[in-house]
Design an enzyme around this catalytic site. Sequence first.
Site, PDB file in Angstrom:
ATOM      1  N   HIS A 194     -11.906 -12.310  19.534  1.00 19.91           N
ATOM      2  CA  HIS A 194     -12.950 -11.376  19.951  1.00 19.91           C
ATOM      3  C   HIS A 194     -13.233 -11.465  21.450  1.00 19.91           C
ATOM      4  CE1 HIS A 194     -14.513 -10.779  15.625  1.00 19.91           C
ATOM      5  NE2 HIS A 194     -13.715  -9.804  16.002  1.00 19.91           N
ATOM      6  N   GLU A 436       8.254  -3.843   5.119  1.00 19.07           N
ATOM      7  CA  GLU A 436       7.854  -5.058   5.849  1.00 19.07           C
ATOM      8  C   GLU A 436       8.627  -6.290   5.404  1.00 19.07           C
ATOM      9  OE1 GLU A 436       3.428  -4.988   7.013  1.00 19.07           O
ATOM     10  OE2 GLU A 436       3.440  -4.393   4.918  1.00 19.07           O
ATOM     11  N   ASP A 460       5.569  -7.949  10.312  1.00 12.66           N
ATOM     12  CA  ASP A 460       5.924  -8.735   9.135  1.00 12.66           C
ATOM     13  C   ASP A 460       7.425  -8.755   8.901  1.00 12.66           C
ATOM     14  OD1 ASP A 460       3.609  -9.943   8.008  1.00 12.66           O
ATOM     15  OD2 ASP A 460       2.844  -7.941   7.612  1.00 12.66           O
ATOM     16  N   CYS A 507       5.185   1.158  12.950  1.00 13.42           N
ATOM     17  CA  CYS A 507       3.809   0.914  13.405  1.00 13.42           C
ATOM     18  C   CYS A 507       3.581  -0.543  13.785  1.00 13.42           C
ATOM     19  CB  CYS A 507       2.801   1.367  12.353  1.00 13.42           C
ATOM     20  SG  CYS A 507       2.966   0.480  10.801  1.00 13.42           S
TER      21      CYS A 507
HETATM   22  C1  PEP Z   1       3.206  -4.968  10.557  1.00 16.40           C
HETATM   23  O1  PEP Z   1       3.381  -5.891   9.754  1.00 16.40           O
HETATM   24  O2  PEP Z   1       4.039  -4.645  11.424  1.00 16.40           O
HETATM   25  C2  PEP Z   1       1.963  -4.183  10.549  1.00 16.40           C
HETATM   26  C3  PEP Z   1       1.818  -3.140  11.316  1.00 16.40           C
HETATM   27  O3  PEP Z   1       0.973  -4.634   9.746  1.00 16.40           O
HETATM   28  P1  PEP Z   1      -0.015  -5.864  10.109  1.00 16.40           P
HETATM   29  O4  PEP Z   1       0.218  -6.213  11.538  1.00 16.40           O
HETATM   30  O5  PEP Z   1      -1.389  -5.344   9.821  1.00 16.40           O
HETATM   31  O6  PEP Z   1       0.448  -6.901   9.145  1.00 16.40           O
HETATM   32 MG    MG Z   2       2.091  -6.106   8.048  1.00 14.42          MG
END
Ligand code: PEP
Ligand code: MG
Length: 593
Positions: A194, A436, A460, A507
């Site tokens: 934070h 993932e 992931d 993403c």
């Molecule tokens: C990822 O695993 O790339 C993802 C976007 O999800 P998080 O970072 O929330 O695990």
């Molecule tokens: Mg993820």
Amino acid sequence: MPLIRDGIPASPGIVVGPAYVLRWAVPRVPHVTVPPKSVPKEVARFHEARKWAQDRIREIQLQTAERLGPVEAQIFEPQILMLNDPDLVDGTVAYIEQNHLSAARAFELRMLEYQSEWSRSGHPMIMDRLNDLLDIELRVINRLTGLPDPDFTLSDADQRVILVAKDLTPTITVQLDRSRILGVATDAGTRTSHSAILARSLNLPAVVSLTDLSDRVQNGQELILDGRAGRVIVEPTERDKEVYRERDIKIREWEQELLLLAHLEAVTPDRQPVQLRANIDMPGEAETARVHGAQGVGLFRTEFLVVGRSAAPDEEEQYRAYRHVAEAFPHQAVFIRTYDLGGDKFPLFLHMPPEENPFLGWRAIRVCLDQPDLFRPQLRALLRATAHGDVRIMLPLVNEVRELQLTRELLEEEAHRLEEEGIPFNPGYKVGIMVETPAAALIAPELAQYADFFSIGTNDLVQYTLAVDRGNARLAPLYTPFHPGVIRLLKMTADAGRQAGIEVSVCGEAAANPLGVFLLLGLGITALSVGPSSLPEIKKVIRSVPLHEARRAVAEALELGTPDAVTEALTAGLGRWIDLSIFGGRWNLSPEQ
Ligand code: PEP
Ligand code: MG
């Protein structure tokens, strides 16, 4: 020779100035017991201090809302809730009543238990919250021991300084006076703590995780702090200062250029349009994303609704949050991810059992399918949100077709109910998955038969493919999406999606990294989603690199056998189109770093 320390870049900007070493700590409390007759008074004192701390944090929250906005103010919510948490409150009261401890000692002990439990988890998101605990502890103990609320305004500094400390808590960070502080360097901390988030909002250059810097620096010693490259130089030479001045000018020019990009298209020089969307963690960020030129939301993480809360949110509250984001992008897609709990995110009300390997444990879609009381209201809220925009339902950590089918069955049942109740939703709703795990990438052709889209979560996917913990700083050099094993899985997923005619986006953080963008474009992935602050930089990369060049370079990289060879080939390819020195020669790849 000047001392050079590399840490984690937490907030960009280059500053030069004298060090101000801030030493602070939560006061130690002596082991004091009270006579039995004083126990009720001690319990009352504890409640008074707890309420006082809550009011004080609320006050800081209000000031933050005025100064920085509602998203930053939200940061203080878990601290306020925590001070009401039955585990914390009843546990402290039990120590006072059963062991006749003073309120301060009882509270300190309970906090120590929390801290060691959270530290043991070893998980980044929980570790990030450790200094939230310090904030609470500092306030309650100061109140109980009659110490004043600490003043971190640095009123004794007679010129603008670079603040050096072991660590900073969120309330200390927001109280820092920008007119006195040029930048911040801390021994501890992560990019996602934070305090780091607040430093970015305050436009305060910051480098964290500098190990022992605060012990190595004296008050008044001159420092250069480069918040983009994550470097601090102690007692730099004149030549160092000149190099950094030049670098600063170059970066400012680059940033000026980025500012102008918000309203330009995300299109390659050979006219390939790219869908450039935003990742958001809270509904309020949708507006920021739009201002930065996002074409929709590629990942809305919904965990903010549950983490740190003592009760699950109801359908109505979720519906309002999802609708808010959908309405912020009336003509563009909004991908809302169902709860990704477990791993590093544990809501208090789920009482998740401690696990040996939480990232390989009861996580994400596994939790949701096992907990229909939690999952069904979310699915209903998501379906209702489809009436307000192009909302797409995205499932995390899917490994098998069955998980997608089971979710589809639940969705059909809830859709049927909504229909009977006369509640509007879009019957053509879309459901897709995050890819993932290596297993999902390997069976992408099968999954594509049931999914309306794929979104690759590289954060992931990289950790599971390489068996490298995404939050382990020691392993950071091994954590790379440019490992040949990872890029081949990315290619398999992209190819399977293309053959099935469904959209494949990315993403994970690889999409927010210039070299990653080059790789993904070259693999034919033309939908990316990144944090709002990365949008301009990534758009700049897209607008600089011809797609056919990326394809050519990536086809060559796919033949290479080591991460270094792949990274080198991609760097050489991208370096022909963009000045890579802006990035400080470092590729910040790990999502938690
Ligand atoms: C990822 O695993 O790339 C993802 C976007 O999800 P998080 O970072 O929330 O695990
Ligand atoms: Mg993820």
